[in-house]
Design an enzyme around this catalytic site. Structure first.
Site, PDB file in Angstrom:
ATOM      1  N   ARG A  44       0.794  -1.229   0.000  1.00  0.00           N
ATOM      2  CA  ARG A  44       0.000   0.000   0.000  1.00  0.00           C
ATOM      3  C   ARG A  44       0.824   1.276   0.000  1.00  0.00           C
ATOM      4  O   ARG A  44       0.630   2.130  -0.854  1.00  0.00           O
ATOM      5  CB  ARG A  44      -0.939   0.006   1.222  1.00  0.00           C
ATOM      6  N   HIS A  90      -7.323  -4.897  -7.181  1.00  0.00           N
ATOM      7  CA  HIS A  90      -7.106  -4.207  -5.904  1.00  0.00           C
ATOM      8  C   HIS A  90      -8.345  -4.337  -5.028  1.00  0.00           C
ATOM      9  O   HIS A  90      -9.230  -3.476  -5.059  1.00  0.00           O
ATOM     10  CB  HIS A  90      -6.799  -2.736  -6.184  1.00  0.00           C
ATOM     11  N   TYR A 133     -18.835  11.751 -11.663  1.00  0.00           N
ATOM     12  CA  TYR A 133     -18.900  12.985 -12.443  1.00  0.00           C
ATOM     13  C   TYR A 133     -17.651  13.227 -13.283  1.00  0.00           C
ATOM     14  O   TYR A 133     -17.658  14.102 -14.150  1.00  0.00           O
ATOM     15  CB  TYR A 133     -19.101  14.194 -11.519  1.00  0.00           C
TER      16      TYR A 133
END
Length: 842
Positions: A44, A90, A133
């Site tokens: 990570r 992932h 969006y």
């Protein structure tokens, strides 16, 4: 109510065997924590030193590449990309994936963005829009990261469920870790790497390829320091060298600022670049808090004029009286306009977290790139050898086309045909199968020529690739040449300026040090309505030739941080800060007042209202003396309101107006009236009792008939002075006649008592019945036109009641002189044929 007694439990099955395992809690916690820490560090938080990517970033780029989201394709919704990454590679929260995707697209975060975002991807102050969006596709630079991924250049590993594969590292055609930097917080360690300039990093890498033993000093000739996406300046290079040497160091980032004249009256600080990861809203908020809490002084206004076309632009308006450079140093000290960046170059090398200096980072990347190019060359050579093998088989078939057809026709099935072809023409199994799969239309004479050309080309490419693989030096040359091509195509000029030091002492500044020195000065008002100040409070010389606008109507002593009052014809006094006025540089001969600013920029005048003089706001001054057109004189007690900038200093009668205002030096000064019927009265200022502001004054000069006072002023009787009068006709339109002018010695006029009629100052000649202009003041007197152009006056005559001589230019104003300047137009009497100038007046 729930009946506790009726609760039943299902008994365990008969073959159930209860097992309780006793474990050591400390051992279990240690093991679980280590597993968690391992996952955070390797899966990570930390980037790989080879491609500079964290696992989530690598998976995003790989998924977008597999989805075909190349720069020449259309954008797709980010939610689609996030879903594909999360579902295949992932298995974590979508927020973490989207945050990583957004950062890859932010030009203020990445020196070379890898994702081309479409929509609101946020700013240093604001969060991006939701993933539903926004849209994204790979940026051109990202293609450098994934190119040759299908040529066995890197290893692949199974994904989390074993159904897919993913690359363990990207081929990375440029040093992404140094170019774009990274941040990450792991367990027990963290990384914070600054972005750099692509061209500089590539140059250093190529130098290291050419000279593997290159020292840090040699590499720093190419990479002198970070190059931040937001520009700005870096102060102090020692911390950068420490980081390049040991992997840890700090440096200070500063905003790029300039001091500009933002309005005719005020200077300001214009901010065009901010430190890395600092947004304008954060700076604006901090400055407002400091000004509100009075921890920062000198700022009058703050405007954020940032837009998409001009980029960042913060305009900080500085109050007059404050030194902009000193205020800027305080802004650096107290606001995020200067921030510290701590470099901590921690990255994974062979699966192990290591702290790396500049040379080690470059070496890891160069080794990785050499391995990628070597594996790519082996793959390409293998593919070309396989193709050459097939081409050789096709050529054999074309040369023996009839026999090949006969063998195929006489065979029972394809397996027998393949076997017989191998036996008859000495072909391999792969060649024979390929010949059988080739359509007959490919076996023409033209195809034979094409196959010959292809064979020659394949042989040449195989030889070239073999040469690269056989020579380590040749391999290094290929890697260096490819890096040079990348830098040429994607390199940009450096944005961040590197400074050895700030050049100033970093000590907290007080409000006094921020402000300009409160030195004595002289505030000047010219005849054309220009205001200015001189840093030198000494009396101004009046000798020599003059320049435009250098005739003074009024002067008053003050200090640079003081205030003066502008007196108008309506009896108003308007407070003006001296620091707001432009400064004329001191010199042996003071310059022209043309560098002043119009008085209308400082006060608002009513229709028909004019400025008549200046007054001091110092409560210890002798006070202001006023004279009106109806002959009233008043000395004002210097007790002006401190909470008002506009107030009355005299109560005028109807139809009356103030014609002169002068600051007295002492009670020994003379007050002088000159009327339109050419009467001059001088009397001692001590004969006028000071009055409060509401008072209407007292009788100053007795007026006869329709005469009015034309001039009022104050003179020091111990100094040489002149009286200038210009006579003309009262029926002529103003400004259309030049009149007859006279200059007399002030000492020729006797002192009279207040409220008397005075003595005659000029004898009227034929056609003259009034004074057009009058002035009395320190010698020498200077005259100008209405536009401020200097005009020479006639020579002084000894008689106080003598007549004037014809002038050749209309005089607009007379006053004291500011000093030397340009040659002037002569306005002396025009000579006649008989040699007498006075004859012209009759």
């Amino acid at each position: 109510m729930f009946d506790m007694a009726r609760r039943t439990t299902t008994p365990p099955p008969e073959d159930f065997e209860e097992r309780i395992v006793d474990i050591d809690v400390s051992s279990e916690m240690r093991t679980s924590f280590l597993e968690y820490a391992y996952s955070v560090i390797y899966q990570r938080a930390l980037p790989d030193a080879r491609d500079g990517l964290k696992p989530v970033q690598r998976r995003i780029l790989y998924s977008m590449s597999e989805m075909g989201l190349r720069p020449d394709r259309g954008h797709v919704k980010c939610s689609r990309v996030v879903g594909d990454v999360m579902g295949k590679l992932h298995p974590h929260g979508d927020t973490a994936i989207y945050d990583a995707l957004v950062r890859l697209a932010q030009p203020f975060s990445m020196r070379l963005p890898l994702v081309d975002g479409h929509g609101n991807f946020g700013s240093p102050d604001d969060l991006p829009a939701a993933m539903r969006y926004t849209e994204a596709r790979l940026a051109p630079a990202a293609m450098l990261m994934v190119e040759s991924l299908d040529e066995d250049t890197v290893d692949f590993k199974p994904n989390y469920d074993g159904q897919e594969t993913e690359p363990t590292v990207m081929p990375a055609a440029f040093p992404n870790l140094l170019v774009n930097g990274t941040t990450g917080i792991a367990v027990g360690m963290a990384t914070n790497m600054a972005p750099h300039n692509l061209g500089e990093v590539v140059a250093a890498a190529r130098h290291l390829i050419k000279k593997p033993g290159a020292s840090l000093d040699e590499l720093m000739r190419y990479v002198p320091g970070p190059d931040l996406p937001t520009g700005g300046s870096i102060i102090g290079l020692q911390g950068i060298r420490d980081a390049y040497e040991s992997g840890r160091g700090t440096f200070r980032m500063r905003a790029k600022c300039t001091v500009e004249q933002i309005t005719p009256r005020r200077k300001g600080i214009v901010v065009t670049e901010l430190p890395y990861a600092v947004g304008p809203e954060r700076v604006v908020t901090k400055i407002k808090d400091l000004v509100t809490s009075k921890k920062l002084q000198g700022i009058a206004d703050l405007k954020d004029l940032t837009d998409r076309h001009k980029g960042l632009r913060l305009v900080i308006e500085i109050k007059n009286g404050f030194v902009p450079e000193a205020v800027l140093e305080e802004l650096y000290r107290l606001t995020p306009m200067e921030e510290t960046f701590g470099i901590n170059n921690v990255a994974l090398v062979d699966g192990e977290p290591r702290t790396l200096g500049l040379r080690e980072l470059l070496q890891v990347y160069v080794d990785h790139r050499l391995d990628v190019v070597r594996r790519r060359s082996e793959y390409r050579r293998r593919k070309r050898e396989e193709r050459l093998h097939l081409v050789d088989g096709l050529i054999v078939a074309l040369l023996n086309i009839d026999e090949v057809i006969q063998v195929i026709r006489s065979s029972d099935d394809s397996a027998q045909a393949r076997q017989r072809l191998m036996e008859v023409f000495d072909l391999t199994d792969v060649q024979a199968a390929y010949i059988l799969d080739t359509p007959l239309r490919r076996l023409t004479r033209y195809d034979k020529l094409e196959l010959d050309r292809e064979k020659a080309q394949l042989s040449e490419e195989i030889a070239e690739l073999s040469a690269i693989l056989a020579s380590p030096e040749r391999l290094r040359q290929v890697v260096s040449a490819e890096l040079a091509e990348v830098a040429k195509k994607y390199g940009t000029p450096r944005r961040t300026v590197l400074l050895e030091s700030a050049g100033v002492a970093r000590t907290p500044a007080t409000s006094t040090s921020l402000m300009i020195a409160d030195d004595p000065c002289l505030v000047l008002l010219s005849s054309t309505g220009l205001l200015a100040r001189t840093p030198d409070a000494a009396p101004l010389p009046g000798e020599g030739e003059r320049a435009a606008h250098d005739v003074l109507v009024s002067t008053v002593r003050s200090t640079a941080l003081g205030n003066v009052g502008v007196v108008t014809s309506e009896g108003r006094m308007v407070r003006v800060a001296v620091a707001d006025l432009p400064t004329l540089p001191p010199s042996a001969n003071p310059p022209s007042l043309s560098g002043g600013h119009p008085v209308a920029e400082y006060i608002t005048l009513n229709p028909g209202e004019t400025v008549v003089g200046l007054g001091s706001m110092d409560p210890d001054s002798p006070g202001l003396a006023l004279g009106t057109a109806q002959g009233v004189v008043k000395r004002v007690v210097p007790e002006y309101p401190g909470n008002r900038d506009d107030f009355e200093v005299i109560t005028l009668k109807e139809g009356d107006a103030v014609i002169g205002a002068v600051e007295l030096d002492s009670d020994e000064a003379d007050l002088v009236f000159i009327t339109t019927d050419a009467q001059l009265l001088r009397f001692s200022a001590a004969s006028v009792r000071p009055q409060g502001r509401p008072a209407g004054g007292m009788a100053g000069i007795r007026l006869d008939g329709t005469a009015t006072a034309l001039f009022f002023g104050a003179l020091d009787p111990s100094r040489p002075a002149h009286v200038v009068t210009v006579a003309g006709s009262a029926t002529a339109l103003p400004g259309t006649q030049v009149g007859g002018g006279k200059v007399a010695d002030y000492a020729e006029f006797p002192s009279k008592g207040r409220a008397t009629g005075g003595v005659r100052a000029q004898r009227f000649l034929k056609g003259e019945d009034t004074l057009l202009l009058a002035w009395a003041g320190p010698a020498p007197a200077k005259a100008v036109s209405a536009t401020g152009k200097p005009i020479s006056l006639p020579d002084e005559i000894g008689r106080r009641d003598g007549s004037g001589v014809r002038l050749t230019h209309t005089i607009g104003a007379v006053g004291g002189s500011l000093g030397a300047g340009e040659p002037v137009e002569r306005a002396a009497p025009a000579p006649e044929a008989d040699g007498t100038a006075a004859d012209e007046l009759f």
